[in-house]
Design a protein around this motif. Sequence first.
Motif, PDB file in Angstrom:
ATOM      1  N   ALA A   1       0.831  -1.205   0.000  1.00  0.00           N
ATOM      2  CA  ALA A   1       0.000   0.000   0.000  1.00  0.00           C
ATOM      3  C   ALA A   1       0.866   1.256   0.000  1.00  0.00           C
TER       4      ALA A   1
ATOM      5  N   GLN B   1       3.044   1.236  -3.301  1.00  0.00           N
ATOM      6  CA  GLN B   1       2.208   1.196  -4.504  1.00  0.00           C
ATOM      7  C   GLN B   1       2.845   0.354  -5.609  1.00  0.00           C
TER       8      GLN B   1
ATOM      9  N   PHE C   1      -6.378  -4.690  -3.521  1.00  0.00           N
ATOM     10  CA  PHE C   1      -5.685  -3.872  -4.516  1.00  0.00           C
ATOM     11  C   PHE C   1      -6.345  -4.021  -5.886  1.00  0.00           C
ATOM     12  N   ASP C   2      -6.356  -2.906  -6.599  1.00  0.00           N
ATOM     13  CA  ASP C   2      -6.825  -2.906  -7.987  1.00  0.00           C
ATOM     14  C   ASP C   2      -5.622  -3.221  -8.865  1.00  0.00           C
TER      15      ASP C   2
ATOM     16  N   ALA D   1      -4.629  -1.397 -12.607  1.00  0.00           N
ATOM     17  CA  ALA D   1      -3.920  -0.119 -12.755  1.00  0.00           C
ATOM     18  C   ALA D   1      -2.422  -0.366 -12.821  1.00  0.00           C
TER      19      ALA D   1
ATOM     20  N   ALA E   1      -0.101   1.216 -11.083  1.00  0.00           N
ATOM     21  CA  ALA E   1       0.360   1.137  -9.711  1.00  0.00           C
ATOM     22  C   ALA E   1      -0.573   0.226  -8.921  1.00  0.00           C
TER      23      ALA E   1
ATOM     24  N   GLU F   1      -2.953   0.104  -6.607  1.00  0.00           N
ATOM     25  CA  GLU F   1      -3.842   1.044  -5.934  1.00  0.00           C
ATOM     26  C   GLU F   1      -4.823   0.305  -5.027  1.00  0.00           C
TER      27      GLU F   1
ATOM     28  N   THR G   1      -8.171  -0.720  -3.227  1.00  0.00           N
ATOM     29  CA  THR G   1      -9.615  -0.691  -3.456  1.00  0.00           C
ATOM     30  C   THR G   1     -10.273  -0.016  -2.251  1.00  0.00           C
TER      31      THR G   1
ATOM     32  N   LYS H   1      -8.546   0.468   1.384  1.00  0.00           N
ATOM     33  CA  LYS H   1      -8.441   1.741   2.112  1.00  0.00           C
ATOM     34  C   LYS H   1      -9.027   1.603   3.515  1.00  0.00           C
TER      35      LYS H   1
END
Length: 299
Positions: A13, A16, A48-49, A52, A54, A56, A58, A62
């Motif tokens: 996180a 990234q 995590f997405d 993308a 990086a 990032e 989700t 978060k």
Amino acid sequence: MDLRQLEYFVAVAEEQNFTRAAQRVHISQSGVSAQIRRLEKELGAELFDRSARAAELTAAGKAALEHARNALAAAGAVGQAVGEITGLLRGNLNIGMVIGCTVTPLFDALAGFHRAHLGVELSLREDNSDRLVDEVRTGTLDLALIGAESAPEGLETLTILSEPLIAAVPGGHELAGRAIALRELAAHPVVCMPPGTGLRAVFDRACAARGVEPVIALQASAAGAIADLALRGLGVAILSESMAAEHPGLTALPITDATDPALLAITWRPEANVAAREMIRHCRRAFRIDSGTTPDTLP
């Protein structure tokens, strides 16, 4: 879930990036990815997405991040509390040191700390003073040896050295043998440290207060490089008193209207961990500083 999975989650996180996170936690990227997948499976949500560029977070990621950080901090606090009782310190101690400043007592303090606390992994890196202070504030560094114009606000400080700026020139220079004012100095090219260093901040502030705009001909991060450039006639060196004394080929010139001292200091957060405070104790011993005293020169 276990603490290792939370550590990997926080690393990805913050970085990234799975590769950088793997380097940070010292395992393979595939190992990090596998542990994150297991954590996601247990939580029933992707953290995590991965579509993308990086890594990032989700919405679920978060929501989980702050709790993961708190869990890791709590686990660290448990170990720290036990360490205080048993006298055993473990973990990491991250230390910063201003570029170009070889201060032997600091190395003595590091060696003494290491012998006393083999369970603590030490790291030491160089940077300019401004960035070191920022990293102490954010907790990236536990403590740092910095050059400064004053004690950093909001941090605790142990002053190692406080002394005035001086100009330094070779023996045959037209300025040799007398004190000078900043306005007179400004008629000559200057060799000094770059912005972000304590000496430069003191020099810039003194010049600004008197409306003087010096010609900065050359900049170097190490006092020895500044002295060598001045010895070759490339400009008037701006150094601290003790720095200039290490170069007998230079003549030191008091600057009559640069009265504020430059500081060499160790700084840390008021809430510093036990290991950092133990390191401060070793620094006091190595620099021969009792509480409330400041040496006139380095040992």
